[in-house]
Design a protein around this motif. Structure first.
Motif, PDB file in Angstrom:
ATOM      1  N   UNK A 285       1.172  -1.275   0.126  1.00 32.98           N
ATOM      2  CA  UNK A 285      -0.190  -0.063  -0.213  1.00 32.98           C
ATOM      3  C   UNK A 285       0.847   1.294   0.099  1.00 32.98           C
ATOM      4  N   UNK A 286       0.438   2.166  -0.854  1.00 34.64           N
ATOM      5  CA  UNK A 286       1.854   3.613  -0.486  1.00 34.64           C
ATOM      6  C   UNK A 286       0.816   4.325   0.158  1.00 34.64           C
ATOM      7  N   UNK A 287       2.268   4.882   0.480  1.00 32.06           N
ATOM      8  CA  UNK A 287       2.069   6.160   1.924  1.00 32.06           C
ATOM      9  C   UNK A 287       0.971   7.338   1.234  1.00 32.06           C
ATOM     10  N   UNK A 288      -0.240   7.231   2.293  1.00 32.70           N
ATOM     11  CA  UNK A 288      -1.019   8.754   2.299  1.00 32.70           C
ATOM     12  C   UNK A 288      -0.969   9.867   2.270  1.00 32.70           C
ATOM     13  N   UNK A 289       0.233   9.693   2.454  1.00 39.01           N
ATOM     14  CA  UNK A 289       0.501  11.262   2.941  1.00 39.01           C
ATOM     15  C   UNK A 289       1.794  12.169   1.742  1.00 39.01           C
TER      16      UNK A 289
ATOM     17  N   UNK B  24       0.524   8.497  -6.615  1.00 41.26           N
ATOM     18  CA  UNK B  24       0.337   8.224  -8.792  1.00 41.26           C
ATOM     19  C   UNK B  24       1.160   6.921  -8.614  1.00 41.26           C
ATOM     20  N   UNK B  25       2.396   6.875  -8.176  1.00 45.12           N
ATOM     21  CA  UNK B  25       2.839   5.258  -8.508  1.00 45.12           C
ATOM     22  C   UNK B  25       2.613   4.409  -8.316  1.00 45.12           C
TER      23      UNK B  25
ATOM     24  N   UNK C 210       0.022  -0.856 -10.903  1.00 42.24           N
ATOM     25  CA  UNK C 210      -1.053  -1.602 -11.316  1.00 42.24           C
ATOM     26  C   UNK C 210      -1.312  -1.926 -12.462  1.00 42.24           C
ATOM     27  N   UNK C 211      -0.869  -0.740 -13.465  1.00 44.76           N
ATOM     28  CA  UNK C 211      -1.144  -0.400 -14.541  1.00 44.76           C
ATOM     29  C   UNK C 211      -1.101  -2.222 -15.425  1.00 44.76           C
ATOM     30  N   UNK C 212      -1.780  -2.497 -15.657  1.00 44.85           N
ATOM     31  CA  UNK C 212      -1.176  -4.530 -16.325  1.00 44.85           C
ATOM     32  C   UNK C 212      -1.851  -5.299 -16.124  1.00 44.85           C
TER      33      UNK C 212
ATOM     34  N   UNK D 207      -3.944   2.577 -16.135  1.00 41.20           N
ATOM     35  CA  UNK D 207      -2.544   3.745 -15.746  1.00 41.20           C
ATOM     36  C   UNK D 207      -2.881   4.308 -14.766  1.00 41.20           C
ATOM     37  N   UNK D 208      -2.541   5.795 -14.306  1.00 43.32           N
ATOM     38  CA  UNK D 208      -2.965   6.667 -13.292  1.00 43.32           C
ATOM     39  C   UNK D 208      -2.472   8.128 -13.967  1.00 43.32           C
ATOM     40  N   UNK D 209      -3.470   8.953 -13.431  1.00 44.20           N
ATOM     41  CA  UNK D 209      -2.265  10.872 -13.495  1.00 44.20           C
ATOM     42  C   UNK D 209      -2.722  11.558 -12.734  1.00 44.20           C
TER      43      UNK D 209
END
Length: 225
Positions: A3-7, A13-14, A19-21, A147-149
């Motif tokens: 899980x990412x750093x929520x701060x 974004x990374x 998760x892409x693909x 993807x994400x942006x």
């Protein structure tokens, strides 16, 4: 994958791009998140709920941003709202399947708001869009993240959004919320929420005639652009 750093805006974004693909099922498996497949397949929000869980979020609808403390270099106002954007395959490319709902309208509060500090504008301050393919019922666990942006209203689109918002505010203030229609708005529309029956009618202080529940939403044409 963890899980990412929520701060951290960059970390969020990374995480989306890592998760892409991958399918929703693969992502949940890698993160060791146990969500019943039937829950993912049932209802319109099943895939969205799974992606939210992959970011460490619950299913609660909060008034503040999903990640209120997310920040980074040069960021003056922290906060990131997570949105899942379903995609469908067009003749030549992927296209956005539906409008992006920003938040429910509060007909009593809207006339008293200012654009810059309004609920709608605050929810659009910074959005992390995660793009996911739309699969039919029974195969939604196979939806693939593309993807994400990060999206933030710039000096070009902000005045356009503001004009739409002011028109909506004016109609509600005049007691004409029952006359609202998506066709009146260029980009930020007043989209209907619910089944459209009498159960979706709400009374409000500024009008004598009840109005259908609506939400501020970014139109499909803008999302595709």
């Amino acid at each position: 994958m963890r899980p990412p750093n929520p701060d951290s805006i960059a970390a969020l974004k990374n995480h989306g791009n890592r998760m892409s693909g991958k399918t929703v099922g693969q992502i949940l498996n890698e993160l060791e998140i146990n969500i019943d497949e039937a829950h993912i397949e049932s209802g319109k929000g099943g895939v969205g709920n799974a992606i939210q869980a992959a970011f460490g979020l619950g299913l609660d609808n909060r008034s503040e941003a999903d990640f209120p403390d997310a920040s980074g270099p040069g960021v003056e106002v922290p906060g990131v709202e997570l949105k899942i954007v379903p995609l469908k395959k067009g003749p030549n490319k992927w296209r956005v399947k539906e409008r992006q709902v920003i938040g429910m309208m509060n007909y009593d509060r809207l006339p008293r708001e200012e654009w810059s500090s309004s609920h709608a504008r605050t929810k659009m301050n910074r959005i992390l869009n995660v793009f996911v393919t739309h699969e039919p019922s029974g195969k939604r666990h196979k939806s693939i993240v593309k993807g994400a942006s990060i999206w933030e209203p710039d000096e070009f689109i902000d005045p356009i959004l503001k004009r739409d918002w002011l028109l909506c505010q004016s109609m509600v203030s005049e007691g004409s919320a029952h006359n609202l229609s998506e066709r009146f708005f260029k980009t930020l529309s007043a989209s209907r929420k619910g089944s459209g029956g009498k159960g979706d009618l709400v009374s409000y202080n500024y009008g004598t005639e009840p109005a259908l529940r609506r939400a501020f939403s970014l139109k499909v044409a803008y999302m595709n652009g």
